[in-house]
Design a protein around this motif. Structure first.
Motif, mmCIF file in Angstrom:
data_model
loop_
_atom_site.group_PDB
_atom_site.id
_atom_site.type_symbol
_atom_site.label_atom_id
_atom_site.label_comp_id
_atom_site.label_asym_id
_atom_site.label_seq_id
_atom_site.Cartn_x
_atom_site.Cartn_y
_atom_site.Cartn_z
ATOM 1 N N ILE A 223 0.822 -1.220 0.000
ATOM 2 C CA ILE A 223 0.000 0.000 0.000
ATOM 3 C C ILE A 223 0.855 1.269 0.000
ATOM 4 N N PRO A 224 1.875 1.391 0.866
ATOM 5 C CA PRO A 224 2.728 2.588 0.798
ATOM 6 C C PRO A 224 3.369 2.786 -0.578
ATOM 7 N N LYS A 225 3.790 1.684 -1.222
ATOM 8 C CA LYS A 225 4.416 1.788 -2.544
ATOM 9 C C LYS A 225 3.401 2.262 -3.582
ATOM 10 N N MET A 226 2.171 1.772 -3.496
ATOM 11 C CA MET A 226 1.141 2.202 -4.438
ATOM 12 C C MET A 226 0.844 3.698 -4.269
ATOM 13 N N LEU A 227 0.836 4.160 -3.033
ATOM 14 C CA LEU A 227 0.632 5.598 -2.793
ATOM 15 C C LEU A 227 1.782 6.410 -3.378
ATOM 16 N N LYS A 228 2.984 5.911 -3.192
ATOM 17 C CA LYS A 228 4.168 6.596 -3.714
ATOM 18 C C LYS A 228 4.130 6.682 -5.235
ATOM 19 N N LEU A 233 -6.041 5.182 -4.369
ATOM 20 C CA LEU A 233 -6.496 4.373 -3.245
ATOM 21 C C LEU A 233 -7.641 5.103 -2.553
ATOM 22 N N VAL A 234 -8.714 4.383 -2.302
ATOM 23 C CA VAL A 234 -9.936 4.981 -1.766
ATOM 24 C C VAL A 234 -10.319 4.304 -0.456
ATOM 25 N N ALA A 235 -10.862 5.072 0.484
ATOM 26 C CA ALA A 235 -11.332 4.530 1.759
ATOM 27 C C ALA A 235 -12.829 4.242 1.681
#
Length: 377
Positions: A223-228, A233-235
């Protein structure tokens, strides 16, 4: 429903904080609420979401869990129009490659996913207590064209450091994710429930598998890598009852929340849909003596109550003999409380026998666990 979704349930955890309860079985196979096992909730939630393909990823002490899952028929996966498969770690000439992390568990089963050829993959844990349908979450993922959607709930800020914590913008697009932060700046906690677009997930897993520095974990790495990488990404904001029963205290408390006196709009309700499916235990005869004293208890089919039962959850095939008292306790299947015994603030594992006139944990505010081998924790 016009959606091609495969569910993957992570069910390989040791559950070491449950001590003797998970000494010989995986945490998702632990009994809950008198007639369920913890895995029933995840599998029922998937079944109630019209998802017809599910893989259950097992690992630690998996024999009981694998046998219990079987072909998935308990939850309506009949193998004709729907399938439920227990997936073990990949075997090589050197033996089993134990899952290195949550992401590695999915990566090791990428051939299964490729064979199912889904558009979307729902990933969830097999050791939480909650009732839901994932339909709205999947619909949000599709509508928002997200790469990943994470189910979140608001927690007490004092407890936030125990979870993966998200920060979002005004549209609930995730802007930041930190796994178990020491000083959390948000109380939006990840439930460990994800919907991924499979093409994106597959690429992320292949890249992560090659990274020797990675812990191969969704919260710490994927998840951190996808954000980077500026992926979307949705909540998804979960509303309702949800419990992590990873400790003796939390397992006891969640059981106590099933009692008649505790029922409210906030607690779990088994009498309304969606249904939680489990083994059929109605074939066991039940006997409650006219002389038995019962107050605020959940007593399941097959129990024999001759003594006193107060504020307790009683499973199938439990026997409480004359003159015995059980209060504020959870009794799992096969427990026998002999004449004149006293049990308070306890979880008694399957087939535990309390001897005649034995006293367990009287006047103690602490929750204790006793198993059939007489190990007390």
């Amino acid at each position: 429903m016009g959606r091609n979704v495969v569910a993957m349930i992570l069910a390989g955890g040791k559950g070491t904080r449950l001590h003797a309860l998970t000494k010989k079985i995986a945490k998702p196979a632990v009994y809950f609420g008198g007639k369920y096992r913890i895995i029933d909730f995840s599998l029922s939630n998937v079944a109630n979401s019209s998802i017809d393909s599910v893989g259950v990823l097992t690992q630690y002490e998996s024999v009981v869990l694998n046998n219990y899952i079987g072909n998935g028929s308990k939850w309506g996966f009949d193998g004709v129009d729907s399938t439920c498969v227990a997936l073990a770690p990949r075997q090589t000439e050197q033996g089993a490659n134990w899952y290195k992390g949550t992401a590695d568990a999915i990566y090791q089963n990428i051939d299964f996913l490729d064979g199912e050829d889904p558009e979307y993959v729902l990933i969830l844990s097999g050791d939480h207590i909650y009732k839901t349908s994932y339909d709205q979450m999947i619909d949000l993922h599709i509508k928002s064209k997200a790469d990943c959607t994470i189910s979140v709930l608001e927690v007490d800020i004092k407890e936030a450091s125990r979870f993966g914590i998200l920060e979002v913008d005004s549209t609930d697009t995730i802007t930041k994710f930190v796994e178990k932060p020491k000083e959390p700046k948000s109380n939006l906690a990840s439930m460990g429930v994800y919907v991924f677009t499979y093409k994106t997930l597959r690429q992320a897993l292949l890249e992560d598998a090659k990274d020797e520095k990675s812990e191969h974990d969704f919260g710490k790495n994927i998840i951190p890598k996808m954000l980077k990488e500026k992926r979307k990404l949705v909540a998804y904001r979960f509303k309702g009852y949800w419990r992590d029963v990873g400790t003796l205290d939390s397992l006891h408390q969640a059981n106590m929340e099933l009692l008649p006196s505790q029922r409210s709009e906030e607690t779990i309700n088994f009498d309304v849909s969606p249904k939680i499916y489990s083994e059929d235990t109605n074939s066991y005869p039940q006997y409650i003596s006219p002389k038995a004293k019962i107050r605020d208890c959940l007593i399941n089919q097959g129990a024999t109550i001759l003594g006193t039962c107060i504020k307790s959850v009683i499973s199938n095939e439990v026997r409480i003999e004359e003159g015995a008292t059980v209060t504020n306790s959870v009794l799992m299947p096969g427990v026998i409380i002999k004449k004149g015994a006293y049990v308070e603030n306890a979880i008694l594992g399957p087939d535990t026998v309390i001897k005649e006139k034995e006293v367990i944990n009287k006047d103690s505010g602490k929750i204790v666990l006793l198993d059939y081998e007489r190990n007390l924790q």
